[in-house]
Write a protein that holds these residues in place. Structure first.
Motif, PDB file in Angstrom:
ATOM      1  N   MET A   1      97.070  29.154  32.798  1.00  0.00           N
ATOM      2  CA  MET A   1      95.713  28.894  32.304  1.00  0.00           C
ATOM      3  C   MET A   1      95.729  27.677  31.376  1.00  0.00           C
ATOM      4  SD  MET A   1      93.107  31.408  30.179  1.00  0.00           S
ATOM      5  CE  MET A   1      92.850  32.526  31.569  1.00  0.00           C
ATOM      6  N   THR A   2      94.805  26.771  31.603  1.00  0.00           N
ATOM      7  CA  THR A   2      94.728  25.541  30.814  1.00  0.00           C
ATOM      8  C   THR A   2      94.099  25.805  29.449  1.00  0.00           C
ATOM      9  OG1 THR A   2      94.494  24.235  32.829  1.00  0.00           O
ATOM     10  CG2 THR A   2      93.801  23.200  30.775  1.00  0.00           C
ATOM     11  N   THR A   3      94.647  25.158  28.418  1.00  0.00           N
ATOM     12  CA  THR A   3      94.037  25.193  27.086  1.00  0.00           C
ATOM     13  C   THR A   3      93.213  23.925  26.898  1.00  0.00           C
ATOM     14  OG1 THR A   3      95.844  26.501  26.156  1.00  0.00           O
ATOM     15  CG2 THR A   3      94.446  25.299  24.608  1.00  0.00           C
ATOM     16  N   LEU A   4      91.949  24.123  26.567  1.00  0.00           N
ATOM     17  CA  LEU A   4      91.021  23.017  26.353  1.00  0.00           C
ATOM     18  C   LEU A   4      90.709  22.894  24.868  1.00  0.00           C
ATOM     19  CD1 LEU A   4      88.520  23.945  29.218  1.00  0.00           C
ATOM     20  CD2 LEU A   4      90.540  22.473  29.380  1.00  0.00           C
ATOM     21  N   LEU A   5      90.396  21.686  24.442  1.00  0.00           N
ATOM     22  CA  LEU A   5      90.050  21.416  23.048  1.00  0.00           C
ATOM     23  C   LEU A   5      88.640  20.847  22.992  1.00  0.00           C
ATOM     24  CD1 LEU A   5      90.848  21.096  20.027  1.00  0.00           C
ATOM     25  CD2 LEU A   5      91.847  18.874  20.640  1.00  0.00           C
ATOM     26  N   GLN A   6      87.796  21.448  22.164  1.00  0.00           N
ATOM     27  CA  GLN A   6      86.404  21.004  22.063  1.00  0.00           C
ATOM     28  C   GLN A   6      85.995  20.892  20.598  1.00  0.00           C
ATOM     29  OE1 GLN A   6      83.139  23.611  23.502  1.00  0.00           O
ATOM     30  NE2 GLN A   6      82.546  21.853  24.755  1.00  0.00           N
ATOM     31  N   PHE A   7      85.341  19.793  20.256  1.00  0.00           N
ATOM     32  CA  PHE A   7      84.896  19.546  18.888  1.00  0.00           C
ATOM     33  C   PHE A   7      83.408  19.806  18.769  1.00  0.00           C
ATOM     34  CE2 PHE A   7      88.692  16.994  19.488  1.00  0.00           C
ATOM     35  CZ  PHE A   7      89.430  17.360  18.371  1.00  0.00           C
ATOM     36  N   VAL A   8      83.038  20.542  17.726  1.00  0.00           N
ATOM     37  CA  VAL A   8      81.633  20.837  17.460  1.00  0.00           C
ATOM     38  C   VAL A   8      81.215  20.099  16.195  1.00  0.00           C
ATOM     39  CG1 VAL A   8      81.719  23.073  18.607  1.00  0.00           C
ATOM     40  CG2 VAL A   8      82.191  22.937  16.159  1.00  0.00           C
ATOM     41  N   GLU A   9      79.929  19.807  16.089  1.00  0.00           N
ATOM     42  CA  GLU A   9      79.425  19.016  14.975  1.00  0.00           C
ATOM     43  C   GLU A   9      79.247  19.862  13.711  1.00  0.00           C
ATOM     44  OE1 GLU A   9      79.773  16.029  15.470  1.00  0.00           O
ATOM     45  OE2 GLU A   9      78.155  15.051  16.565  1.00  0.00           O
ATOM     46  N   PRO A  10      79.401  19.239  12.531  1.00  0.00           N
ATOM     47  CA  PRO A  10      79.060  19.936  11.291  1.00  0.00           C
ATOM     48  C   PRO A  10      77.580  20.331  11.284  1.00  0.00           C
ATOM     49  CG  PRO A  10      80.248  17.898  10.834  1.00  0.00           C
ATOM     50  CD  PRO A  10      79.901  17.882  12.292  1.00  0.00           C
ATOM     51  N   PHE A  11      77.269  21.359  10.510  1.00  0.00           N
ATOM     52  CA  PHE A  11      75.889  21.860  10.447  1.00  0.00           C
ATOM     53  C   PHE A  11      74.927  20.769   9.988  1.00  0.00           C
ATOM     54  CE2 PHE A  11      72.511  23.970   7.896  1.00  0.00           C
ATOM     55  CZ  PHE A  11      71.822  24.546   8.950  1.00  0.00           C
ATOM     56  N   GLN A  12      75.290  20.017   8.955  1.00  0.00           N
ATOM     57  CA  GLN A  12      74.437  18.934   8.464  1.00  0.00           C
ATOM     58  C   GLN A  12      75.108  17.602   8.767  1.00  0.00           C
ATOM     59  OE1 GLN A  12      73.380  20.068   4.280  1.00  0.00           O
ATOM     60  NE2 GLN A  12      71.295  19.872   5.048  1.00  0.00           N
ATOM     61  N   ILE A  13      75.045  17.194  10.014  1.00  0.00           N
ATOM     62  CA  ILE A  13      75.662  15.945  10.438  1.00  0.00           C
ATOM     63  C   ILE A  13      75.048  14.745   9.729  1.00  0.00           C
ATOM     64  CG2 ILE A  13      74.099  15.647  12.424  1.00  0.00           C
ATOM     65  CD1 ILE A  13      77.877  14.876  12.417  1.00  0.00           C
ATOM     66  N   GLU A  14      73.802  14.898   9.241  1.00  0.00           N
ATOM     67  CA  GLU A  14      73.122  13.802   8.554  1.00  0.00           C
ATOM     68  C   GLU A  14      73.832  13.400   7.260  1.00  0.00           C
ATOM     69  OE1 GLU A  14      70.300  16.145  11.027  1.00  0.00           O
ATOM     70  OE2 GLU A  14      71.680  16.642   9.395  1.00  0.00           O
ATOM     71  N   ASN A  15      74.630  14.302   6.699  1.00  0.00           N
ATOM     72  CA  ASN A  15      75.381  13.949   5.495  1.00  0.00           C
ATOM     73  C   ASN A  15      76.395  12.840   5.742  1.00  0.00           C
ATOM     74  OD1 ASN A  15      74.207  15.708   3.596  1.00  0.00           O
ATOM     75  ND2 ASN A  15      75.508  17.415   4.254  1.00  0.00           N
ATOM     76  N   LEU A  16      76.727  12.612   7.010  1.00  0.00           N
ATOM     77  CA  LEU A  16      77.690  11.564   7.367  1.00  0.00           C
ATOM     78  C   LEU A  16      77.021  10.325   7.965  1.00  0.00           C
ATOM     79  CD1 LEU A  16      80.445  13.906   8.777  1.00  0.00           C
ATOM     80  CD2 LEU A  16      80.736  12.331   6.864  1.00  0.00           C
ATOM     81  N   TYR A  17      75.694  10.297   7.964  1.00  0.00           N
ATOM     82  CA  TYR A  17      74.980   9.092   8.394  1.00  0.00           C
ATOM     83  C   TYR A  17      75.235   7.970   7.378  1.00  0.00           C
ATOM     84  CZ  TYR A  17      72.040  11.493  11.916  1.00  0.00           C
ATOM     85  OH  TYR A  17      71.567  12.172  13.017  1.00  0.00           O
ATOM     86  N   PRO A  18      75.241   6.700   7.778  1.00  0.00           N
ATOM     87  CA  PRO A  18      74.906   6.193   9.098  1.00  0.00           C
ATOM     88  C   PRO A  18      76.060   6.226  10.096  1.00  0.00           C
ATOM     89  CG  PRO A  18      75.411   4.360   7.663  1.00  0.00           C
ATOM     90  CD  PRO A  18      75.491   5.598   6.812  1.00  0.00           C
ATOM     91  N   LEU A  19      77.237   6.665   9.661  1.00  0.00           N
ATOM     92  CA  LEU A  19      78.421   6.559  10.514  1.00  0.00           C
ATOM     93  C   LEU A  19      78.349   7.470  11.723  1.00  0.00           C
ATOM     94  CD1 LEU A  19      81.108   6.408   7.676  1.00  0.00           C
ATOM     95  CD2 LEU A  19      79.972   4.499   8.842  1.00  0.00           C
ATOM     96  N   THR A  20      77.714   8.643  11.582  1.00  0.00           N
ATOM     97  CA  THR A  20      77.661   9.596  12.694  1.00  0.00           C
ATOM     98  C   THR A  20      76.333   9.575  13.442  1.00  0.00           C
ATOM     99  OG1 THR A  20      77.049  11.339  11.117  1.00  0.00           O
ATOM    100  CG2 THR A  20      79.387  11.163  11.724  1.00  0.00           C
TER     101      THR A  20
END
Length: 400
Positions: A1-20
């Motif tokens: 069985m393959t192991t997959l890696l998935q990234f989810v966004e922080p709850f308040q992604i706007e805190n990292l604007y303008p970079l995100t």
């Protein structure tokens, strides 16, 4: 069985604007690698089995932020909070997770293990050990020196460096690693405070003075006589000159001339005009306040030293001056005498005398020319991102 890696966004992604606005949180570069690249290396999961659970405008047939690139129909999925930087203890706990289990910290899930058939979590484990995370843009340069050291070990462990020629002067106990094709001549490399990493086909020109920890990624260039202080990173194909201290450049950005930049982060495809200077310390030595997109106001940063934060595809002309802690949004074009205000909304055109909107057609035209100069295409995916950024930041420019 393959192991997959998935990234989810922080709850308040706007805190990292303008970079995100223009990328997932896991694509933030701190040290030598992006957050995603650190996790991939530490877990031993390849790019073909890595994906991003991100916002709609970052999904596109041409996107490098697809949900998954694998053709596997079943497997285990490790889901990771995209702003969290891995360390050995966190990686060990992650590898020990079984399907249906998750690690939580302060009542927030930071890592979970699910399957392609079920995303149900039946057992949440309270994780109390420490880790670093990028919760604000200025955390990137604040953590950069530490992360250069960690990434240096990830990249160079068990490998041999190319040789440094006799025209250079090297001093200090920490290692200097030179990748294949890199050119370094008549430079002084001081590794007393940390290692120095010189990426594939990178170049340090004559007369440059470099203090570690320092990293330059593939194809990056330090121009003649550049003075580089500790905790600085040049991302892929960046060009730097003048005086820089604790600056993180992302891919394809330029500061090729004299002028000072310190405690700063530059996104991709930025250009800093000749003799531009950015303050990183207030005359009063007070804590620097920085614009926060989520709250819509300036907030205390906890930093005494904080310079320029600049979003992707922004530019400034010759002799531009920036106040301490200035945030420049995506797609800006700044010029003229005097200090622009401390927050420059995305897609602004002008300077200290005032701003008008940098129209989207003009932004597209310039971006296409800039990318073509580096033999890259400004395609539909890039346009989609910029159109989204233009739309959601309209209220900041006083537009409907």
């Amino acid at each position: 069985m393959t192991t997959l890696l998935q990234f989810v966004e922080p709850f308040q992604i706007e805190n990292l604007y303008p970079l995100t606005i223009t990328r997932p949180a896991a694509d933030l570069r701190c040290g030598i690698l992006t957050i995603a690249e650190k996790w991939m290396r530490d877990l031993g999961i390849g790019q073909e089995n890595t994906g991003f659970l991100t916002r709609e405008h970052l999904n596109h047939p041409q996107s490098r932020f697809k949900a998954f690139r694998t053709t596997e129909s079943s497997g285990t999925i490790i889901q990771v909070h995209g702003a969290i930087i891995p360390n050995p203890l966190l990686i060990a706990h992650t590898k020990g997770l079984k399907p249906g289990e998750a690690l939580s910290h302060n009542n927030e899930i930071i890592v979970s293990c699910i399957t392609t058939e079920s995303n149900e979590i039946s057992n949440t484990i309270n994780y109390t050990d420490s880790f670093d995370s990028i919760d604000r843009p200025y955390h990137i340069f604040a953590l950069n020196g530490k992360e250069i050291i960690q990434d240096f070990a990830r990249i160079t462990g068990g490998r041999s460096s190319s040789s440094l020629t006799s025209s250079n002067r090297a001093l200090g106990p920490h290692p200097i690693f030179i990748e294949e094709g890199a050119k370094v001549e008549c430079a002084t490399l001081n590794s007393n405070d940390g290692p120095i990493y010189i990426g594939k086909n990178a170049e340090i020109m004559e007369g440059s003075l470099v203090r570690g920890p320092f990293a330059m990624c593939e194809g990056a260039v330090l121009k003649m006589g550049t003075k580089v202080y500790s905790a600085t990173t040049l991302g892929p194909y960046c060009v730097a000159g003048g005086e820089i201290s604790n600056v993180v450049f992302w891919g394809y950005s330029n500061k090729g001339h004299d002028g000072f930049l310190g405690n700063a982060v530059l996104g991709e495809w930025c250009n800093i005009g000749a003799d531009t200077n950015a303050s990183n310390l207030k005359n009063t030595y007070d804590e620097v306040k920085v614009w926060n997109y989520s709250s819509g106001r300036f907030e205390k940063s906890g930093q005494q030293f904080c310079g320029l934060i600049m979003g992707d595809h922004s530019k400034c002309g010759i002799n531009t001056m920036f106040n301490t802690g200035t945030v420049v949004g995506v797609g800006c074009n700044l010029f003229g005498a005097g200090f622009p205000r401390q927050f420059v909304p995305d897609f602004s055109w002008g300077g200290a005398q005032g701003f008008v909107t940098h129209k989207l057609d003009a932004v597209h035209k310039t971006a296409a020319l800039v990318l073509s100069r580096r033999k890259r295409e400004y395609g539909d995916f890039e346009k989609q991102i910029m159109e989204y950024a233009y739309k959601i930041t309209a209220p900041l420019r006083g537009e409907e």
